[in-house]
Design a protein around this motif. Sequence first.
Motif, PDB file in Angstrom:
ATOM      1  N   GLU A  18       0.842  -1.196   0.000  1.00 38.18           N
ATOM      2  CA  GLU A  18       0.000   0.000   0.000  1.00 38.18           C
ATOM      3  C   GLU A  18       0.872   1.238   0.000  1.00 38.18           C
ATOM      4  O   GLU A  18       2.058   1.186   0.325  1.00 38.18           O
ATOM      5  CB  GLU A  18      -0.994   0.008   1.154  1.00 38.18           C
ATOM      6  N   MET A  19       0.237   2.359  -0.396  1.00 36.65           N
ATOM      7  CA  MET A  19       0.947   3.628  -0.499  1.00 36.65           C
ATOM      8  C   MET A  19      -0.030   4.754  -0.201  1.00 36.65           C
ATOM      9  O   MET A  19      -1.184   4.713  -0.635  1.00 36.65           O
ATOM     10  CB  MET A  19       1.525   3.773  -1.911  1.00 36.65           C
ATOM     11  N   HIS A  20       0.442   5.731   0.565  1.00 35.45           N
ATOM     12  CA  HIS A  20      -0.373   6.887   0.942  1.00 35.45           C
ATOM     13  C   HIS A  20       0.237   8.135   0.297  1.00 35.45           C
ATOM     14  O   HIS A  20       1.281   8.610   0.753  1.00 35.45           O
ATOM     15  CB  HIS A  20      -0.416   7.031   2.467  1.00 35.45           C
ATOM     16  N   PRO A  21      -0.374   8.669  -0.750  1.00 38.35           N
ATOM     17  CA  PRO A  21       0.227   9.787  -1.469  1.00 38.35           C
ATOM     18  C   PRO A  21       0.072  11.146  -0.789  1.00 38.35           C
ATOM     19  O   PRO A  21       0.793  12.081  -1.108  1.00 38.35           O
ATOM     20  CB  PRO A  21      -0.516   9.779  -2.807  1.00 38.35           C
ATOM     21  N   ARG A  22      -0.828  11.268   0.184  1.00 37.25           N
ATOM     22  CA  ARG A  22      -1.161  12.578   0.739  1.00 37.25           C
ATOM     23  C   ARG A  22      -0.476  12.928   2.055  1.00 37.25           C
ATOM     24  O   ARG A  22      -0.725  13.998   2.605  1.00 37.25           O
ATOM     25  CB  ARG A  22      -2.668  12.663   0.939  1.00 37.25           C
ATOM     26  N   GLY A  23       0.358  12.027   2.577  1.00 36.56           N
ATOM     27  CA  GLY A  23       1.026  12.344   3.833  1.00 36.56           C
ATOM     28  C   GLY A  23       1.728  11.142   4.417  1.00 36.56           C
ATOM     29  O   GLY A  23       1.553  10.013   3.970  1.00 36.56           O
ATOM     30  N   SER A  24       2.522  11.406   5.425  1.00 37.06           N
ATOM     31  CA  SER A  24       3.273  10.348   6.102  1.00 37.06           C
ATOM     32  C   SER A  24       2.356   9.480   6.948  1.00 37.06           C
ATOM     33  O   SER A  24       1.287   9.919   7.393  1.00 37.06           O
ATOM     34  CB  SER A  24       4.339  10.963   7.007  1.00 37.06           C
ATOM     35  N   GLU A  25       2.815   8.259   7.201  1.00 37.31           N
ATOM     36  CA  GLU A  25       2.109   7.331   8.079  1.00 37.31           C
ATOM     37  C   GLU A  25       3.058   6.923   9.203  1.00 37.31           C
ATOM     38  O   GLU A  25       4.197   6.527   8.950  1.00 37.31           O
ATOM     39  CB  GLU A  25       1.677   6.094   7.304  1.00 37.31           C
ATOM     40  N   THR A  83      -5.353   6.455  -0.626  1.00 34.44           N
ATOM     41  CA  THR A  83      -4.476   5.292  -0.440  1.00 34.44           C
ATOM     42  C   THR A  83      -4.619   4.338  -1.614  1.00 34.44           C
ATOM     43  O   THR A  83      -5.721   4.103  -2.102  1.00 34.44           O
ATOM     44  CB  THR A  83      -4.815   4.576   0.887  1.00 34.44           C
ATOM     45  N   GLN A  84      -3.490   3.800  -2.047  1.00 33.27           N
ATOM     46  CA  GLN A  84      -3.464   2.858  -3.187  1.00 33.27           C
ATOM     47  C   GLN A  84      -2.944   1.502  -2.710  1.00 33.27           C
ATOM     48  O   GLN A  84      -2.169   1.425  -1.763  1.00 33.27           O
ATOM     49  CB  GLN A  84      -2.573   3.394  -4.296  1.00 33.27           C
ATOM     50  N   HIS A  85      -3.366   0.439  -3.413  1.00 33.52           N
ATOM     51  CA  HIS A  85      -2.917  -0.920  -3.126  1.00 33.52           C
ATOM     52  C   HIS A  85      -2.470  -1.594  -4.401  1.00 33.52           C
ATOM     53  O   HIS A  85      -2.962  -1.268  -5.481  1.00 33.52           O
ATOM     54  CB  HIS A  85      -4.060  -1.730  -2.496  1.00 33.52           C
ATOM     55  N   ARG A  86      -1.557  -2.547  -4.260  1.00 31.35           N
ATOM     56  CA  ARG A  86      -1.148  -3.397  -5.380  1.00 31.35           C
ATOM     57  C   ARG A  86      -0.846  -4.788  -4.815  1.00 31.35           C
ATOM     58  O   ARG A  86      -0.508  -4.924  -3.634  1.00 31.35           O
ATOM     59  CB  ARG A  86       0.053  -2.819  -6.114  1.00 31.35           C
ATOM     60  N   PRO A  87      -0.976  -5.811  -5.630  1.00 32.71           N
ATOM     61  CA  PRO A  87      -0.717  -7.165  -5.132  1.00 32.71           C
ATOM     62  C   PRO A  87       0.742  -7.317  -4.701  1.00 32.71           C
ATOM     63  O   PRO A  87       1.628  -6.668  -5.231  1.00 32.71           O
ATOM     64  CB  PRO A  87      -1.001  -8.057  -6.339  1.00 32.71           C
ATOM     65  N   ARG A  88       0.935  -8.200  -3.765  1.00 32.08           N
ATOM     66  CA  ARG A  88       2.288  -8.468  -3.278  1.00 32.08           C
ATOM     67  C   ARG A  88       2.953  -9.553  -4.099  1.00 32.08           C
ATOM     68  O   ARG A  88       2.352 -10.483  -4.515  1.00 32.08           O
ATOM     69  CB  ARG A  88       2.232  -8.884  -1.810  1.00 32.08           C
TER      70      ARG A  88
END
Length: 88
Positions: A18-25, A83-88
Amino acid sequence: EGRLVTMHTFTRPWDVWEMHPRGSEVVLCTAGSITLHQESADGRASTVTLGPGEYAINEPGVWHTADVADQATVLFVTAGLDTQHRPR
């Protein structure tokens, strides 16, 4: 702009990135152990294992996933919008 605050207990590896483009996690391990894998846009990869009381930061745009050997409880403070997701 808000933050999503969640806590999860994991007993197995994640099946997605997963990836969050709008800010840190913020990823804070509260129990057990979790291994966080991060991949930046320029291809750099890093891995960190967190135990109770340890944390890591997923910067905006950094893809991440995790492995759990036994069990881990983790608190997340996330900029969740888009938030975006992609297969592992």
